[in-house]
Write a protein that holds these residues in place. Structure first.
Motif, mmCIF file in Angstrom:
data_model
loop_
_atom_site.group_PDB
_atom_site.id
_atom_site.type_symbol
_atom_site.label_atom_id
_atom_site.label_comp_id
_atom_site.label_asym_id
_atom_site.label_seq_id
_atom_site.Cartn_x
_atom_site.Cartn_y
_atom_site.Cartn_z
ATOM 1 N N LEU A 134 0.880 -1.154 0.000
ATOM 2 C CA LEU A 134 0.000 0.000 0.000
ATOM 3 C C LEU A 134 0.927 1.216 0.000
ATOM 4 O O LEU A 134 1.661 1.434 0.962
ATOM 5 C CB LEU A 134 -0.908 0.007 1.232
ATOM 6 C CG LEU A 134 -1.925 1.145 1.261
ATOM 7 C CD1 LEU A 134 -2.965 0.938 0.166
ATOM 8 C CD2 LEU A 134 -2.587 1.236 2.605
ATOM 9 N N GLN A 188 1.640 5.223 -0.326
ATOM 10 C CA GLN A 188 1.048 6.544 -0.132
ATOM 11 C C GLN A 188 2.098 7.612 -0.425
ATOM 12 O O GLN A 188 3.201 7.564 0.119
ATOM 13 C CB GLN A 188 0.529 6.691 1.294
ATOM 14 C CG GLN A 188 -0.580 5.698 1.596
ATOM 15 C CD GLN A 188 -1.099 5.823 3.007
ATOM 16 O OE1 GLN A 188 -0.342 5.968 3.952
ATOM 17 N NE2 GLN A 188 -2.409 5.773 3.151
ATOM 18 N N ARG A 189 1.712 8.562 -1.284
ATOM 19 C CA ARG A 189 2.590 9.710 -1.548
ATOM 20 C C ARG A 189 2.469 10.634 -0.349
ATOM 21 O O ARG A 189 1.357 11.018 0.039
ATOM 22 C CB ARG A 189 2.143 10.417 -2.827
ATOM 23 C CG ARG A 189 3.070 11.550 -3.240
ATOM 24 C CD ARG A 189 2.605 12.169 -4.536
ATOM 25 N NE ARG A 189 1.442 13.016 -4.287
ATOM 26 C CZ ARG A 189 0.777 13.664 -5.242
ATOM 27 N NH1 ARG A 189 1.122 13.532 -6.513
ATOM 28 N NH2 ARG A 189 -0.247 14.433 -4.944
ATOM 29 N N VAL A 190 3.601 10.987 0.261
ATOM 30 C CA VAL A 190 3.566 11.771 1.492
ATOM 31 C C VAL A 190 4.440 13.017 1.411
ATOM 32 O O VAL A 190 5.448 13.049 0.709
ATOM 33 C CB VAL A 190 4.000 10.920 2.719
ATOM 34 C CG1 VAL A 190 3.046 9.752 2.933
ATOM 35 C CG2 VAL A 190 5.430 10.420 2.597
ATOM 36 N N ASN A 236 -0.505 12.561 3.978
ATOM 37 C CA ASN A 236 -0.727 11.998 2.657
ATOM 38 C C ASN A 236 -0.909 13.161 1.689
ATOM 39 O O ASN A 236 -1.814 13.972 1.836
ATOM 40 C CB ASN A 236 -1.958 11.085 2.673
ATOM 41 C CG ASN A 236 -2.105 10.277 1.404
ATOM 42 O OD1 ASN A 236 -1.879 10.763 0.310
ATOM 43 N ND2 ASN A 236 -2.505 9.039 1.555
ATOM 44 N N PRO A 238 -4.866 13.493 -1.501
ATOM 45 C CA PRO A 238 -4.173 12.260 -1.114
ATOM 46 C C PRO A 238 -4.010 11.304 -2.298
ATOM 47 O O PRO A 238 -4.875 11.217 -3.162
ATOM 48 C CB PRO A 238 -5.091 11.647 -0.057
ATOM 49 C CG PRO A 238 -6.450 12.132 -0.395
ATOM 50 C CD PRO A 238 -6.258 13.505 -1.017
ATOM 51 N N THR A 275 -3.045 7.272 -2.815
ATOM 52 C CA THR A 275 -2.819 5.961 -2.212
ATOM 53 C C THR A 275 -3.080 4.901 -3.276
ATOM 54 O O THR A 275 -4.148 4.884 -3.880
ATOM 55 C CB THR A 275 -3.770 5.737 -1.010
ATOM 56 O OG1 THR A 275 -3.565 6.793 -0.059
ATOM 57 C CG2 THR A 275 -3.516 4.400 -0.348
#
Length: 150
Positions: free
Chosen positions: A4, A6-8, A134, A137, A139
């Motif tokens: 999983l 996620q761009r953070v 995030n 967001p 994901t």
């Protein structure tokens, strides 16, 4: 294997009251290992993570990968990605790898990703607190089982 992603803007993981890993801009990757996973699954997921085009280019379009942007990865083990609620309400984890295999592939994933970008980690098999911003967001779920589907 499932990741999983996620761009953070930033992310960190704490275990036992101590920060074990923290990054600024990049990817938080929650990694689940299945009992049937092999080196082929590992390489497939690593390649997808590194080349996933989910960062904005100069025109604001998601067209750049982590390799293009120079970000980092926070890699966190997450066996619950293999939780199944097909029967009842309590998740079953029969598809998740035994801890020894999961830890081996988790460590290999870290080594493989580290060849290309900076990688921080959580504490394998420990209770952790993950904090993130995030960005988006955005994901994305990557599942190595998909490589067999056409």
């Amino acid at each position: 294997m499932r990741a999983l992603v996620q761009r953070v803007s930033r992310a960190s993981v704490t275990s036992g009251g101590a920060v074990t890993g923290a990054i600024d801009r990049g990817l938080l990757v929650l990694l689940g290992v299945a009992r049937t996973d092999t080196d082929q699954d590992l390489r497939y997921i690593a390649d997808k993570i590194l080349h996933l085009r989910i960062f904005d280019d100069h025109q604001g379009k998601m067209n750049c990968s982590l390799l293009d942007t120079g970000g980092a990865i926070l890699l966190v083990s997450q066996f619950t990605l293999y939780g199944s609620v097909k029967k009842g309400r309590r998740p079953g984890f029969h598809e998740a790898a035994e801890p020894a295999l999961a830890e081996e592939l988790y460590r290999e994933m870290r080594a493989l990703l580290s060849r290309a970008v900076p990688v921080e980690t959580g504490s394998f098999g420990q209770a952790m607190k993950v904090e993130l911003i995030n960005d988006g967001p955005v994901t994305i779920m990557i599942d190595s089982a998909e490589k067999f589907l056409s």
